[in-house]
Design a protein around this motif. Sequence first.
Motif, PDB file in Angstrom:
ATOM      1  N   GLU B 283       0.873  -1.238   0.109  1.00 54.24           N
ATOM      2  CA  GLU B 283      -0.056   0.048  -0.064  1.00 54.24           C
ATOM      3  C   GLU B 283       0.827   1.438   0.024  1.00 54.24           C
ATOM      4  OE1 GLU B 283      -2.618   0.393   3.211  1.00 54.24           O
ATOM      5  OE2 GLU B 283      -4.033   1.564   2.304  1.00 54.24           O
ATOM      6  N   ASN B 284       1.981   1.443   0.746  1.00 55.62           N
ATOM      7  CA  ASN B 284       2.521   2.572   1.007  1.00 55.62           C
ATOM      8  C   ASN B 284       3.978   2.459  -0.164  1.00 55.62           C
ATOM      9  OD1 ASN B 284       1.148   3.824   2.851  1.00 55.62           O
ATOM     10  ND2 ASN B 284       1.856   2.259   4.355  1.00 55.62           N
ATOM     11  N   THR B 286       6.139   2.975  -3.442  1.00 52.99           N
ATOM     12  CA  THR B 286       5.775   3.516  -4.626  1.00 52.99           C
ATOM     13  C   THR B 286       6.560   2.740  -5.891  1.00 52.99           C
ATOM     14  OG1 THR B 286       8.335   4.204  -4.862  1.00 52.99           O
ATOM     15  CG2 THR B 286       6.578   5.622  -3.614  1.00 52.99           C
ATOM     16  N   ASP B 331       8.078   8.245  -8.312  1.00 55.29           N
ATOM     17  CA  ASP B 331       7.648   7.939  -6.797  1.00 55.29           C
ATOM     18  C   ASP B 331       6.170   8.246  -6.581  1.00 55.29           C
ATOM     19  OD1 ASP B 331      10.102   7.524  -5.676  1.00 55.29           O
ATOM     20  OD2 ASP B 331      10.733   9.524  -5.974  1.00 55.29           O
ATOM     21  N   LYS B 333       2.646   6.498  -5.432  1.00 54.88           N
ATOM     22  CA  LYS B 333       2.105   5.515  -4.381  1.00 54.88           C
ATOM     23  C   LYS B 333       1.372   4.415  -5.083  1.00 54.88           C
ATOM     24  CE  LYS B 333       3.111   6.095  -0.051  1.00 54.88           C
ATOM     25  NZ  LYS B 333       2.801   6.913   0.987  1.00 54.88           N
ATOM     26  N   GLY B 335      -0.754   2.226  -3.372  1.00 53.19           N
ATOM     27  CA  GLY B 335      -1.895   2.431  -2.834  1.00 53.19           C
ATOM     28  C   GLY B 335      -2.724   1.105  -2.885  1.00 53.19           C
TER      29      GLY B 335
END
Lengths: 456, 456
Positions: B283-284, B286, B331, B333, B335
């Motif tokens: 999720e976090n 990139t 960079d 995300k 998500g």
Amino acid sequence: MEAVAGTKKILVIGAGRSSSSLIKYLLDNAEENSWLIRVGDSDLALAQEKVGSHVCGEAFEFNALDSDIRRVELAKVDLVISMLPARFHVEVTKDCIALKKDVITPSYVSAEMKALHQEAIAAGIVVMNEIGVDPGIDHMSAKHVLDQIADSGGKMKIFESFTGGLVAPNSDNNPWNYKFTWNPRNVVLAGQGGAAKFIQEGKYKYIPYNKLFRRTEVIDIDGYGKFEGYANRDSLGYRSIYGLEDIPTIYRGTLRRVGFCRAWDAFVQLGATDDSYTLEGSENMTYREFINSFLAYNPHDSVELKLKSYLKIDQDDPLWDKLEWLGIFEDIKIGLKNATPAQVLQKILEGKWSLDPSDQDMIVMWHKFVYELDDEIKEINSSMVHIGADQVYTAMSDTVGIPVAICGKLILNGTINAKGVQVPVTKDIYEPILSELQEIGIKFTETEVESPVLYA
Amino acid sequence: MEAVAGTKKILVIGAGRSSSSLIKYLLDNAEENSWLIRVGDSDLALAQEKVGSHVCGEAFEFNALDSDIRRVELAKVDLVISMLPARFHVEVTKDCIALKKDVITPSYVSAEMKALHQEAIAAGIVVMNEIGVDPGIDHMSAKHVLDQIADSGGKMKIFESFTGGLVAPNSDNNPWNYKFTWNPRNVVLAGQGGAAKFIQEGKYKYIPYNKLFRRTEVIDIDGYGKFEGYANRDSLGYRSIYGLEDIPTIYRGTLRRVGFCRAWDAFVQLGATDDSYTLEGSENMTYREFINSFLAYNPHDSVELKLKSYLKIDQDDPLWDKLEWLGIFEDIKIGLKNATPAQVLQKILEGKWSLDPSDQDMIVMWHKFVYELDDEIKEINSSMVHIGADQVYTAMSDTVGIPVAICGKLILNGTINAKGVQVPVTKDIYEPILSELQEIGIKFTETEVESPVLYA
């Protein structure tokens, strides 16, 4: 031998290759400890061969998969050592809980096994697992150093651990510097079934099978030269086993001699290690046709040239000698019906990588510990090399069986008091076992590295 | 419309993307043929959108997975067209057998479906399958030529067949020459799940996933330029479907524009198409960190340089532009929680490979037939290119739905009399369908190749 009062009875289930050194240790120490060693195997001759004429030993035909027969035999003894294939340990353990018998297995703790922890405690028994070589000696020798570092106030930064089952230097006479010293099928399938996972400097890293044998790390062991390691499938799970939840780098791998992995990768790239489908007409195929089945059709070009071109192998690349030496370009019939590529490859390799009668095997283990203490980076390397005596008392058999046997002794004499489902990662367990292993000659050399650096 | 005497009722189950052209064809031809078209979907709005205000159409909310509701609706009509996901066709077909209703699906015949053959015959119905584009138009257009060759006394030597769902030339404006025109997940996972198998000059050939996108074949289609094809998983099964049991060479593949496969292989080599495990902390992460998770740790080197070095990508290799253009080094995300590498890659690609509102898609099909006639080697190539009208009436929707619709017409008007579980490989079925497809503009160009050779 008639059991006299005070005699402790030990049941060893399974008299196969991995039980040789185990049974020998138990018999060698039987009189001194007043043990009776009962060795049961579905193959009576195998059990008899291992027990010989020893007065403290009894070989018997034993179908351990028949629960009625099994319970009768378990009930007779004080300690059970299950050397069965791993999937059978849970059933044996359930009976041991019911009968309140301590039990040892060298295998990984399955989820089902783990679930028996409270029941085992309630029964007042220990179910000791992962106490062979890998898992087993790796746990103990690593925790030995890790606990010292923790006690000194050091903070672990990097833990790497490699183990390999190889051929001893004096028997190492082929271009792969490798022979089968254990289950050949596992060697052919090694690394399949999912990406290798580890963590480095806090970054999770993943290596797919098709790159696994090209991402090796080279290590050097004093007196034994260079080895290369490829990543094991799951290094991450060892964080919780070793109490290293916050370590930034943890990596576990398997050792081969330098150059093995790059050559092995040729088979991976070809698809020759695939075990998921059967080859059409494998029985009448030759080794050469097997290799050709992974190469494009061409009415003129040789299998050799097609392979070199496909895998971009240079004319003077030493990996070519390795491939040729295996005989993969020869017109030898495979003779296996409905075989998978992996099965065919195994057959080809078995013709070349088998140990000669006089060959010895070798177990190599190497750990790297990098830690921070008083704002300084420190590094310890710990290594163990053990060479087998012959093809019965192999290094593999020694390192799997002797820790199991020692553990059995320590349970019976009350030195190990742990209860429930255990693995040997606590001092009370690993310390006395490592200490006796050292006396026997299975010992680790720990060296402090001068001027270590985290990452250059 | 109130159904008048003689009106034939057709039930279309499912009003999704693949049903657009099907429903349009049926509505366009409804008055002339006295049809009432009932379109049922769990999403009523979707069904209504497809039917519009056509007097011969009825949209209704339909939960086709509820067997009670389903049977009521099936009982009302003369012909059932199931555009449900393939796994649901068997249940629908069982009801159609019980209710004696003809049924059409565009999907592959499963083993379960095949087992219903005798029951379907006993019920006097036809269960027509594999009558979309691939499978469907591929079968029909191939058998059209194969039957001609057989009739002339020719003996088939080579059959190759390629199909691709691509972006139309006038909408082709990215370095991959590719956009998603169908299920993106299938594109990301393409080729996984087993080695590709085919036969060439009587030799069985196997390509593992890690080599699949490097064993492409280039074809040229007049007016459309070059394409490259990679092998489908199983070409061998088509021998029995097409009555080519003894053919020495059969190969089926998927088309992309030249250069796509080599660049896609970068993701395969990295392990970025793996769908078997979830990434820690996806999720976090990139996009850049995603790519870096497949590369070795280094405190200084850039992700770009590590990737170039790992995959041996030259500084001036055009595949680099393809990779950069996707934004994989940015960079951004991700998500997505607990995402597999394949899911993350799909998300990245969807941001770049989605069709613009004005874009058109394109279906390309190409067959090669090499045969021997009167001691001479002859070759016919047959190709079809179809471009979609817009993003509702896409080439994919046309080529899947229109053959289904035509087949429905031919069943209702008695032109197709086959009973039981069928695929369109016989003349009575493929001839009238191909003929009408040609009128509509979905047509094959068959050319005889001058001075063909078997293998150079």
